[in-house]
Motif scaffolding. Sequence first.
Motif, PDB file in Angstrom:
ATOM      1  N   TRP A 119       0.844  -1.193   0.000  1.00 40.47           N
ATOM      2  CA  TRP A 119       0.000   0.000   0.000  1.00 40.47           C
ATOM      3  C   TRP A 119       0.878   1.241   0.000  1.00 40.47           C
ATOM      4  O   TRP A 119       1.984   1.240   0.532  1.00 40.47           O
ATOM      5  CB  TRP A 119      -0.879   0.052   1.232  1.00 40.47           C
ATOM      6  CG  TRP A 119      -1.889  -1.035   1.351  1.00 40.47           C
ATOM      7  CD1 TRP A 119      -2.223  -1.965   0.409  1.00 40.47           C
ATOM      8  CD2 TRP A 119      -2.694  -1.314   2.488  1.00 40.47           C
ATOM      9  NE1 TRP A 119      -3.193  -2.788   0.896  1.00 40.47           N
ATOM     10  CE2 TRP A 119      -3.508  -2.422   2.170  1.00 40.47           C
ATOM     11  CE3 TRP A 119      -2.817  -0.745   3.735  1.00 40.47           C
ATOM     12  CZ2 TRP A 119      -4.433  -2.946   3.060  1.00 40.47           C
ATOM     13  CZ3 TRP A 119      -3.728  -1.281   4.625  1.00 40.47           C
ATOM     14  CH2 TRP A 119      -4.533  -2.360   4.286  1.00 40.47           C
ATOM     15  N   ASP A 120       0.334   2.341  -0.539  1.00 39.27           N
ATOM     16  CA  ASP A 120       1.040   3.607  -0.386  1.00 39.27           C
ATOM     17  C   ASP A 120       0.736   4.148   1.016  1.00 39.27           C
ATOM     18  O   ASP A 120      -0.132   3.627   1.728  1.00 39.27           O
ATOM     19  CB  ASP A 120       0.672   4.596  -1.487  1.00 39.27           C
ATOM     20  CG  ASP A 120      -0.777   5.065  -1.447  1.00 39.27           C
ATOM     21  OD1 ASP A 120      -1.559   4.565  -0.608  1.00 39.27           O
ATOM     22  OD2 ASP A 120      -1.131   5.921  -2.256  1.00 39.27           O
ATOM     23  N   LEU A 121       1.469   5.163   1.431  1.00 38.80           N
ATOM     24  CA  LEU A 121       1.365   5.663   2.800  1.00 38.80           C
ATOM     25  C   LEU A 121       0.011   6.287   3.098  1.00 38.80           C
ATOM     26  O   LEU A 121      -0.504   6.170   4.210  1.00 38.80           O
ATOM     27  CB  LEU A 121       2.490   6.657   3.072  1.00 38.80           C
ATOM     28  CG  LEU A 121       3.897   6.063   2.960  1.00 38.80           C
ATOM     29  CD1 LEU A 121       4.940   7.139   3.163  1.00 38.80           C
ATOM     30  CD2 LEU A 121       4.096   4.936   3.943  1.00 38.80           C
ATOM     31  N   ASP A 122      -0.592   6.950   2.098  1.00 38.16           N
ATOM     32  CA  ASP A 122      -1.902   7.560   2.312  1.00 38.16           C
ATOM     33  C   ASP A 122      -2.974   6.504   2.587  1.00 38.16           C
ATOM     34  O   ASP A 122      -3.797   6.661   3.475  1.00 38.16           O
ATOM     35  CB  ASP A 122      -2.313   8.403   1.106  1.00 38.16           C
ATOM     36  CG  ASP A 122      -1.508   9.681   0.988  1.00 38.16           C
ATOM     37  OD1 ASP A 122      -0.942  10.123   2.008  1.00 38.16           O
ATOM     38  OD2 ASP A 122      -1.447  10.241  -0.113  1.00 38.16           O
ATOM     39  N   PHE A 123      -2.960   5.421   1.824  1.00 35.90           N
ATOM     40  CA  PHE A 123      -3.947   4.363   2.029  1.00 35.90           C
ATOM     41  C   PHE A 123      -3.720   3.684   3.377  1.00 35.90           C
ATOM     42  O   PHE A 123      -4.685   3.338   4.065  1.00 35.90           O
ATOM     43  CB  PHE A 123      -3.887   3.341   0.883  1.00 35.90           C
ATOM     44  CG  PHE A 123      -5.026   2.360   0.908  1.00 35.90           C
ATOM     45  CD1 PHE A 123      -6.281   2.725   0.456  1.00 35.90           C
ATOM     46  CD2 PHE A 123      -4.851   1.073   1.400  1.00 35.90           C
ATOM     47  CE1 PHE A 123      -7.342   1.833   0.486  1.00 35.90           C
ATOM     48  CE2 PHE A 123      -5.889   0.174   1.436  1.00 35.90           C
ATOM     49  CZ  PHE A 123      -7.150   0.546   0.972  1.00 35.90           C
ATOM     50  N   PHE A 124      -2.472   3.514   3.772  1.00 32.91           N
ATOM     51  CA  PHE A 124      -2.161   2.907   5.070  1.00 32.91           C
ATOM     52  C   PHE A 124      -2.703   3.776   6.205  1.00 32.91           C
ATOM     53  O   PHE A 124      -3.292   3.261   7.155  1.00 32.91           O
ATOM     54  CB  PHE A 124      -0.649   2.723   5.214  1.00 32.91           C
ATOM     55  CG  PHE A 124      -0.268   1.911   6.413  1.00 32.91           C
ATOM     56  CD1 PHE A 124      -0.228   0.529   6.347  1.00 32.91           C
ATOM     57  CD2 PHE A 124       0.055   2.519   7.618  1.00 32.91           C
ATOM     58  CE1 PHE A 124       0.117  -0.235   7.454  1.00 32.91           C
ATOM     59  CE2 PHE A 124       0.397   1.779   8.726  1.00 32.91           C
ATOM     60  CZ  PHE A 124       0.434   0.391   8.646  1.00 32.91           C
ATOM     61  N   MET A 125      -2.528   5.100   6.099  1.00 26.29           N
ATOM     62  CA  MET A 125      -3.049   5.990   7.139  1.00 26.29           C
ATOM     63  C   MET A 125      -4.572   5.978   7.160  1.00 26.29           C
ATOM     64  O   MET A 125      -5.179   6.009   8.225  1.00 26.29           O
ATOM     65  CB  MET A 125      -2.531   7.404   6.924  1.00 26.29           C
ATOM     66  CG  MET A 125      -1.172   7.591   7.478  1.00 26.29           C
ATOM     67  SD  MET A 125      -0.957   9.288   7.882  1.00 26.29           S
ATOM     68  CE  MET A 125       0.715   9.467   7.389  1.00 26.29           C
ATOM     69  N   TRP A 126      -5.175   5.935   5.978  1.00 22.55           N
ATOM     70  CA  TRP A 126      -6.638   5.868   5.906  1.00 22.55           C
ATOM     71  C   TRP A 126      -7.130   4.590   6.592  1.00 22.55           C
ATOM     72  O   TRP A 126      -8.093   4.623   7.354  1.00 22.55           O
ATOM     73  CB  TRP A 126      -7.094   5.916   4.448  1.00 22.55           C
ATOM     74  CG  TRP A 126      -8.554   5.699   4.291  1.00 22.55           C
ATOM     75  CD1 TRP A 126      -9.553   6.620   4.443  1.00 22.55           C
ATOM     76  CD2 TRP A 126      -9.203   4.450   4.006  1.00 22.55           C
ATOM     77  NE1 TRP A 126     -10.769   6.023   4.256  1.00 22.55           N
ATOM     78  CE2 TRP A 126     -10.587   4.696   3.986  1.00 22.55           C
ATOM     79  CE3 TRP A 126      -8.746   3.164   3.760  1.00 22.55           C
ATOM     80  CZ2 TRP A 126     -11.518   3.695   3.722  1.00 22.55           C
ATOM     81  CZ3 TRP A 126      -9.672   2.165   3.504  1.00 22.55           C
ATOM     82  CH2 TRP A 126     -11.039   2.441   3.486  1.00 22.55           C
ATOM     83  N   ALA A 127      -6.482   3.459   6.332  1.00 27.25           N
ATOM     84  CA  ALA A 127      -6.866   2.189   6.954  1.00 27.25           C
ATOM     85  C   ALA A 127      -6.706   2.267   8.470  1.00 27.25           C
ATOM     86  O   ALA A 127      -7.544   1.744   9.219  1.00 27.25           O
ATOM     87  CB  ALA A 127      -6.031   1.042   6.387  1.00 27.25           C
ATOM     88  N   THR A 128      -5.660   2.928   8.937  1.00 24.50           N
ATOM     89  CA  THR A 128      -5.445   3.100  10.377  1.00 24.50           C
ATOM     90  C   THR A 128      -6.585   3.899  10.989  1.00 24.50           C
ATOM     91  O   THR A 128      -7.153   3.515  12.020  1.00 24.50           O
ATOM     92  CB  THR A 128      -4.096   3.797  10.638  1.00 24.50           C
ATOM     93  OG1 THR A 128      -3.053   3.046  10.010  1.00 24.50           O
ATOM     94  CG2 THR A 128      -3.803   3.910  12.115  1.00 24.50           C
ATOM     95  N   GLN A 129      -6.951   5.003  10.366  1.00 25.39           N
ATOM     96  CA  GLN A 129      -8.036   5.845  10.870  1.00 25.39           C
ATOM     97  C   GLN A 129      -9.365   5.101  10.862  1.00 25.39           C
ATOM     98  O   GLN A 129     -10.115   5.140  11.839  1.00 25.39           O
ATOM     99  CB  GLN A 129      -8.153   7.115  10.037  1.00 25.39           C
ATOM    100  CG  GLN A 129      -6.975   8.041  10.176  1.00 25.39           C
ATOM    101  CD  GLN A 129      -6.994   9.161   9.150  1.00 25.39           C
ATOM    102  OE1 GLN A 129      -7.806   9.182   8.239  1.00 25.39           O
ATOM    103  NE2 GLN A 129      -6.070  10.096   9.296  1.00 25.39           N
ATOM    104  N   GLU A 130      -9.671   4.407   9.780  1.00 26.78           N
ATOM    105  CA  GLU A 130     -10.938   3.686   9.668  1.00 26.78           C
ATOM    106  C   GLU A 130     -11.039   2.563  10.702  1.00 26.78           C
ATOM    107  O   GLU A 130     -12.105   2.331  11.261  1.00 26.78           O
ATOM    108  CB  GLU A 130     -11.103   3.112   8.263  1.00 26.78           C
ATOM    109  CG  GLU A 130     -11.327   4.167   7.200  1.00 26.78           C
ATOM    110  CD  GLU A 130     -12.594   4.975   7.424  1.00 26.78           C
ATOM    111  OE1 GLU A 130     -13.664   4.362   7.627  1.00 26.78           O
ATOM    112  OE2 GLU A 130     -12.507   6.212   7.412  1.00 26.78           O
ATOM    113  N   THR A 131      -9.942   1.882  10.954  1.00 29.03           N
ATOM    114  CA  THR A 131      -9.953   0.793  11.943  1.00 29.03           C
ATOM    115  C   THR A 131     -10.209   1.349  13.338  1.00 29.03           C
ATOM    116  O   THR A 131     -11.023   0.807  14.088  1.00 29.03           O
ATOM    117  CB  THR A 131      -8.627   0.019  11.901  1.00 29.03           C
ATOM    118  OG1 THR A 131      -8.445  -0.503  10.583  1.00 29.03           O
ATOM    119  CG2 THR A 131      -8.624  -1.124  12.902  1.00 29.03           C
TER     120      THR A 131
END
Length: 181
Positions: A96-108
């Motif tokens: 994943w790129d870093l933006d998608f990883f951060m989005w996944a962190t926030q959503e979780t």
Amino acid sequence: MMKRWIGSCVGILAVVAACLVWSPPAGAAASSATAVPMSGGPNCGKRAKVYDKIWSVKAHDRRVVFLRCGEFPYGSSGGWGWRHITSRGHSTELGWDLDFFMWATQETVQGADPQPEPGGTLEYVGPILRIRYEKAAGSYFRDEYKFTVIVIQRNGNVLTAYGDHLRTVPCYSLDWCKEYP
């Protein structure tokens, strides 16, 4: 008169440029966090302090969770925060790129119920589904991940975040991919 017109155009261009730079990552709601990461991840370089905040989000259990620059792993210390996540390669393990990883962190953090862990931490675990189209196969695929975020209970800082790829499901239509199993 001409100077005022040029000044207002420059002002408008600056606002448009700021909107383009600070747009949310694909798939994220515009109000999902108080600070949206820029493409390529946050600026946690040499001059960034350990407690510099990257974003904060209200968790499912109503506590506020922070992602901070944190510390690199050093000796027996495993480090914490964004520096730990990037140095351990948690985002690159998934491709994943870093933006998608951060989005996944926030959503979780926003959607999962925390489970208390030993050592004064909370574990947020939730599914992340990624739908993609492969032109060569002519079909849609849904990648299913189990995403985990570990948060320090006493201060709400993210200790680490990582994901595990569970499976890839072939879909024959986009609608079928959107159905949760």
